[in-house]
Design a protein around this motif. Structure first.
Motif, PDB file in Angstrom:
ATOM      1  N   LYS A 134       0.837  -1.207   0.000  1.00 33.52           N
ATOM      2  CA  LYS A 134       0.000   0.000   0.000  1.00 33.52           C
ATOM      3  C   LYS A 134       0.869   1.253   0.000  1.00 33.52           C
ATOM      4  O   LYS A 134       0.613   2.198  -0.752  1.00 33.52           O
ATOM      5  CB  LYS A 134      -0.940   0.009   1.197  1.00 33.52           C
ATOM      6  CG  LYS A 134      -1.848   1.243   1.185  1.00 33.52           C
ATOM      7  CD  LYS A 134      -2.838   1.261   2.293  1.00 33.52           C
ATOM      8  CE  LYS A 134      -3.740   2.456   2.306  1.00 33.52           C
ATOM      9  NZ  LYS A 134      -3.307   3.677   1.664  1.00 33.52           N
ATOM     10  N   ALA A 135       1.905   1.272   0.823  1.00 31.79           N
ATOM     11  CA  ALA A 135       2.813   2.430   0.860  1.00 31.79           C
ATOM     12  C   ALA A 135       3.486   2.619  -0.494  1.00 31.79           C
ATOM     13  O   ALA A 135       3.645   3.753  -0.972  1.00 31.79           O
ATOM     14  CB  ALA A 135       3.858   2.243   1.950  1.00 31.79           C
ATOM     15  N   ASP A 138       0.967   4.017  -2.895  1.00 27.07           N
ATOM     16  CA  ASP A 138       0.688   5.411  -2.527  1.00 27.07           C
ATOM     17  C   ASP A 138       1.741   6.396  -3.016  1.00 27.07           C
ATOM     18  O   ASP A 138       1.491   7.600  -3.078  1.00 27.07           O
ATOM     19  CB  ASP A 138       0.518   5.546  -1.010  1.00 27.07           C
ATOM     20  CG  ASP A 138      -0.785   4.949  -0.511  1.00 27.07           C
ATOM     21  OD1 ASP A 138      -1.662   4.609  -1.340  1.00 27.07           O
ATOM     22  OD2 ASP A 138      -0.921   4.798   0.727  1.00 27.07           O
ATOM     23  N   THR A 139       2.927   5.910  -3.392  1.00 26.62           N
ATOM     24  CA  THR A 139       3.955   6.820  -3.933  1.00 26.62           C
ATOM     25  C   THR A 139       3.589   7.293  -5.338  1.00 26.62           C
ATOM     26  O   THR A 139       4.142   8.277  -5.822  1.00 26.62           O
ATOM     27  CB  THR A 139       5.341   6.136  -4.010  1.00 26.62           C
ATOM     28  OG1 THR A 139       5.305   5.079  -4.984  1.00 26.62           O
ATOM     29  CG2 THR A 139       5.812   5.659  -2.658  1.00 26.62           C
ATOM     30  N   GLY A 140       2.676   6.584  -6.010  1.00 28.82           N
ATOM     31  CA  GLY A 140       2.306   6.934  -7.377  1.00 28.82           C
ATOM     32  C   GLY A 140       3.277   6.415  -8.421  1.00 28.82           C
ATOM     33  O   GLY A 140       3.140   6.727  -9.610  1.00 28.82           O
ATOM     34  N   THR A 148      -3.301  -2.783  -5.642  1.00 33.55           N
ATOM     35  CA  THR A 148      -2.530  -2.916  -4.406  1.00 33.55           C
ATOM     36  C   THR A 148      -2.448  -4.373  -3.985  1.00 33.55           C
ATOM     37  O   THR A 148      -1.396  -4.853  -3.555  1.00 33.55           O
ATOM     38  CB  THR A 148      -3.166  -2.065  -3.285  1.00 33.55           C
ATOM     39  OG1 THR A 148      -3.210  -0.703  -3.717  1.00 33.55           O
ATOM     40  CG2 THR A 148      -2.377  -2.163  -1.994  1.00 33.55           C
TER      41      THR A 148
END
Length: 188
Positions: A134-135, A138-140, A148
């Motif tokens: 997920k992290a 989330d960075t794109g 995810t």
């Protein structure tokens, strides 16, 4: 006792390692071993948890010692940083505990206690690597054709003790390969 259990489980397998063998290895009575560990599964669990943590359970974690360390923890990470940190952690963990994890997995089909340990380990790994996935998303920077959940599946598969065991590579080689493979597979 924990270290002797670890060593004997890896050398002989779970089924072939008895509490009597651990006692003999240490030069103590079997009752002494049972005083500290009520069952072989309890000894295995303690050896595994210690190997995974990289330190005995009773040893407190090192404190964050200065503001630079604390600031680094709060700085947003780039996708490459997340992957490099994940690969380093997986390589170190599997270097310390991979053989013992495989002993547990291999014995889980014949021993209900060991099956529970294996399932707990898999669930913990999936939860940890799911958070990392997920992290990373989330960075794109992750390719848009992966959800995810799929990113988590890829990381779990590449960080599996099975693959690490099959490759049999030294920690630094596995870490390099894992980093480059995750970057090539997941990032734009």
């Amino acid at each position: 006792m924990r270290d002797a259990g670890h060593r004997l489980f890896v050398a002989n397998g779970y089924a072939a390692t008895s509490m009597a063998a651990v006692a003999a290895d240490l030069g103590v009575s079997e009752e002494t071993v049972h005083t500290h560990y009520p069952s072989k599964a309890a000894l295995y669990r303690d050896a595994l948890n210690t190997a995974i943590a990289g330190r005995p359970a009773e040893t407190p974690p090192a404190p964050v010692s200065d503001r630079a360390d604390a600031t680094a923890l709060l700085t947003p990470l780039r996708a490459n940083d997340i992957i490099e940190t994940t690969a380093a952690g997986a390589a170190a963990l599997l270097g310390r505990a991979g053989a013992l994890i495989m002993v547990g997995i291999q014995s889980s089909g014949a021993d209900p206690e060991m099956m529970a340990v294996a399932h707990e380990g898999e669930a913990a790994q999936r939860a940890t690597l799911g958070t990392i996935a997920k992290a990373l998303v989330d960075t794109g920077s992750v390719r848009p054709d992966f959800s995810t959940s799929e990113v988590a599946d890829i990381i779990v598969g590449l960080c599996s003790p099975h693959l690490h065991h099959l490759l049999g590579w030294p920690e630094d080689r596995y870490r390099y390969w894992l980093t480059s493979t995750l970057c090539a597979s997941l990032l734009r």
